[in-house]
Design a protein around this motif. Sequence first.
Motif, mmCIF file in Angstrom:
data_model
loop_
_atom_site.group_PDB
_atom_site.id
_atom_site.type_symbol
_atom_site.label_atom_id
_atom_site.label_comp_id
_atom_site.label_asym_id
_atom_site.label_seq_id
_atom_site.Cartn_x
_atom_site.Cartn_y
_atom_site.Cartn_z
ATOM 1 N N VAL A 9 52.034 35.800 38.571
ATOM 2 C CA VAL A 9 50.615 35.717 38.920
ATOM 3 C C VAL A 9 50.471 35.949 40.423
ATOM 4 C CG1 VAL A 9 48.536 34.305 38.914
ATOM 5 C CG2 VAL A 9 50.220 34.065 37.056
ATOM 6 N N ARG A 10 49.675 36.935 40.771
ATOM 7 C CA ARG A 10 49.413 37.240 42.177
ATOM 8 C C ARG A 10 47.921 37.123 42.437
ATOM 9 N NH1 ARG A 10 49.613 42.772 42.706
ATOM 10 N NH2 ARG A 10 47.447 42.850 43.404
ATOM 11 N N VAL A 11 47.562 36.421 43.511
ATOM 12 C CA VAL A 11 46.155 36.274 43.872
ATOM 13 C C VAL A 11 45.923 37.010 45.187
ATOM 14 C CG1 VAL A 11 44.253 34.690 44.308
ATOM 15 C CG2 VAL A 11 46.106 34.011 42.762
ATOM 16 N N GLY A 12 45.066 38.024 45.164
ATOM 17 C CA GLY A 12 44.794 38.801 46.359
ATOM 18 C C GLY A 12 45.707 40.010 46.469
ATOM 19 N N ASP A 13 45.535 40.768 47.531
ATOM 20 C CA ASP A 13 46.246 42.031 47.715
ATOM 21 C C ASP A 13 47.044 42.061 49.011
ATOM 22 O OD1 ASP A 13 45.303 43.318 45.320
ATOM 23 O OD2 ASP A 13 43.339 43.479 46.283
ATOM 24 N N ASP A 14 47.624 40.930 49.379
ATOM 25 C CA ASP A 14 48.499 40.912 50.542
ATOM 26 C C ASP A 14 49.596 41.951 50.346
ATOM 27 O OD1 ASP A 14 49.788 39.534 52.983
ATOM 28 O OD2 ASP A 14 51.370 39.464 51.478
ATOM 29 N N PRO A 15 49.777 42.884 51.283
ATOM 30 C CA PRO A 15 50.728 43.974 51.079
ATOM 31 C C PRO A 15 52.151 43.502 50.773
ATOM 32 C CG PRO A 15 49.311 44.446 52.948
ATOM 33 C CD PRO A 15 49.017 43.030 52.540
ATOM 34 N N ALA A 16 52.606 42.466 51.478
ATOM 35 C CA ALA A 16 53.962 41.972 51.230
ATOM 36 C C ALA A 16 54.078 41.412 49.820
ATOM 37 C CB ALA A 16 54.329 40.911 52.260
ATOM 38 N N ALA B 227 58.973 42.774 39.080
ATOM 39 C CA ALA B 227 58.666 43.318 37.758
ATOM 40 C C ALA B 227 59.618 44.467 37.408
ATOM 41 C CB ALA B 227 57.216 43.789 37.715
ATOM 42 N N LYS B 228 59.919 45.315 38.385
ATOM 43 C CA LYS B 228 60.845 46.426 38.151
ATOM 44 C C LYS B 228 62.230 45.913 37.799
ATOM 45 C CE LYS B 228 62.905 50.476 40.399
ATOM 46 N NZ LYS B 228 63.002 51.266 41.668
ATOM 47 N N VAL C 290 52.264 41.123 34.846
ATOM 48 C CA VAL C 290 51.700 40.740 36.145
ATOM 49 C C VAL C 290 50.205 40.519 35.984
ATOM 50 C CG1 VAL C 290 51.260 41.454 38.521
ATOM 51 C CG2 VAL C 290 53.453 42.014 37.429
ATOM 52 N N HIS C 291 49.749 39.334 36.369
ATOM 53 C CA HIS C 291 48.315 39.041 36.436
ATOM 54 C C HIS C 291 47.902 39.156 37.898
ATOM 55 C CE1 HIS C 291 47.587 37.504 32.314
ATOM 56 N NE2 HIS C 291 48.853 37.140 32.374
ATOM 57 N N ALA C 292 47.189 40.211 38.242
ATOM 58 C CA ALA C 292 46.708 40.414 39.608
ATOM 59 C C ALA C 292 45.259 39.954 39.687
ATOM 60 C CB ALA C 292 46.837 41.882 40.004
ATOM 61 N N LEU C 293 45.036 38.813 40.326
ATOM 62 C CA LEU C 293 43.705 38.218 40.398
ATOM 63 C C LEU C 293 43.046 38.546 41.733
ATOM 64 C CD1 LEU C 293 44.536 34.668 38.968
ATOM 65 C CD2 LEU C 293 43.929 36.754 37.721
ATOM 66 N N PRO C 294 41.738 38.620 41.760
ATOM 67 C CA PRO C 294 41.035 38.905 43.017
ATOM 68 C C PRO C 294 41.270 37.811 44.061
ATOM 69 C CG PRO C 294 39.572 39.174 41.124
ATOM 70 C CD PRO C 294 40.818 38.521 40.611
ATOM 71 N N GLU C 295 41.168 38.198 45.317
ATOM 72 C CA GLU C 295 41.357 37.268 46.431
ATOM 73 C C GLU C 295 40.454 36.045 46.314
ATOM 74 O OE1 GLU C 295 42.855 36.225 50.370
ATOM 75 O OE2 GLU C 295 43.397 37.966 49.157
ATOM 76 N N ALA C 296 39.220 36.230 45.816
ATOM 77 C CA ALA C 296 38.236 35.144 45.760
ATOM 78 C C ALA C 296 38.359 34.275 44.514
ATOM 79 C CB ALA C 296 36.826 35.734 45.834
ATOM 80 N N THR C 297 39.392 34.465 43.717
ATOM 81 C CA THR C 297 39.562 33.667 42.502
ATOM 82 C C THR C 297 39.511 32.170 42.811
ATOM 83 O OG1 THR C 297 40.931 35.368 41.455
ATOM 84 C CG2 THR C 297 41.140 33.122 40.600
ATOM 85 N N ILE D 77 57.191 31.415 34.388
ATOM 86 C CA ILE D 77 55.940 31.601 35.134
ATOM 87 C C ILE D 77 56.257 31.525 36.621
ATOM 88 C CG2 ILE D 77 53.616 30.728 35.581
ATOM 89 C CD1 ILE D 77 53.782 29.316 32.827
ATOM 90 N N LEU D 78 55.797 32.524 37.357
ATOM 91 C CA LEU D 78 55.950 32.529 38.810
ATOM 92 C C LEU D 78 54.600 32.836 39.439
ATOM 93 C CD1 LEU D 78 58.750 34.137 40.913
ATOM 94 C CD2 LEU D 78 56.369 34.572 41.490
ATOM 95 N N VAL D 79 54.118 31.942 40.269
ATOM 96 C CA VAL D 79 52.904 32.190 41.048
ATOM 97 C C VAL D 79 53.350 32.623 42.432
ATOM 98 C CG1 VAL D 79 50.807 31.205 42.021
ATOM 99 C CG2 VAL D 79 51.541 30.520 39.732
#
Length: 294
Positions: free
Chosen positions: A38-45, A54-55, A66-73, A94-96
């Motif tokens: 689970v990733r929240v936001g689009d931080d490049p790193a 994932a690869k 991969v659950h890519a959630l918006p920064e404002a979640t 599960i990894l956040v």
Amino acid sequence: MTTGTATRLAGPPAAEAVIATASAQAAGLPTPPHLVIVRVGDDPASVSYVRGKAKKAGEAGLRSTVHALPEATPQADLLALVATLNADPDVHGILVQLPLPAHIAEEPVLEAIDPDKDVDGLHPVNVGRLWSGRPALAPCTPAGIMAMLAHYGVAVAGRRVVIVGRSRLVGRPLAGLMLAADATVTVAHSRTRDLAAITRSADILVAAVGRAHLITPDMVAPGAVVIDVGINRVVGEDGKSHLTGDVHPHVAAVASALTPVPGGVGPMTVAQLMANTVQAAERQRSGALGELLR
């Protein structure tokens, strides 16, 4: 790294060995272990790290989502997703991805993850299991360091280990793993007096602070094994940005073995995540079988 007498403990060969073992174990399960990130936001790193994880899962024969959630979640929405993943028997790990955006408190999120699916090893239950000597999902970097030492035949039992850094991600859990492996462990930190005298007592010295070249040759006993966990970006004499570790390159002339930066501990962290996911799947299946047998 400056050429010296130290043997180079490269991460990729050791990581490949961990991946090969995890892949073989995964192949023996009825269904491929399923890792959810689970990733929240689009931080490049974070985007890069998650893509790499994932690869690697695919290469190891694992499933990944991969659950890519918006920064404002909102935090409540993230917690609701974690609860759904906890309840899904098709999800084994599960990894956040950290760090989370500033408006989300990390601790409640990490503590919401089912400890048996906590492949990052950060839930208090897993921390307690590790320190009480019980089987636990350990944080990936410390577990990866232990796997690296085993791969290169570095004995731990009876050795004096000094860990510089007391973070919950590396220093503290590594101390627990080293104690479980019968090492004599000292944890040093920013308040430690006469750090050099303590680091010189180490047979195995681990630097995990995040301060470039903190460990200099005079701080290392001749023949010590040195594990450099630090990743620091510095500007070199050429005016270009470079990655370097917490250990000065000249330590290679004093130590018997040294991990490079980059290409040392880093690959072990991702490899151990795969191993943790397979371990979690095996335990969950054993638990389910146990319920059926009762």
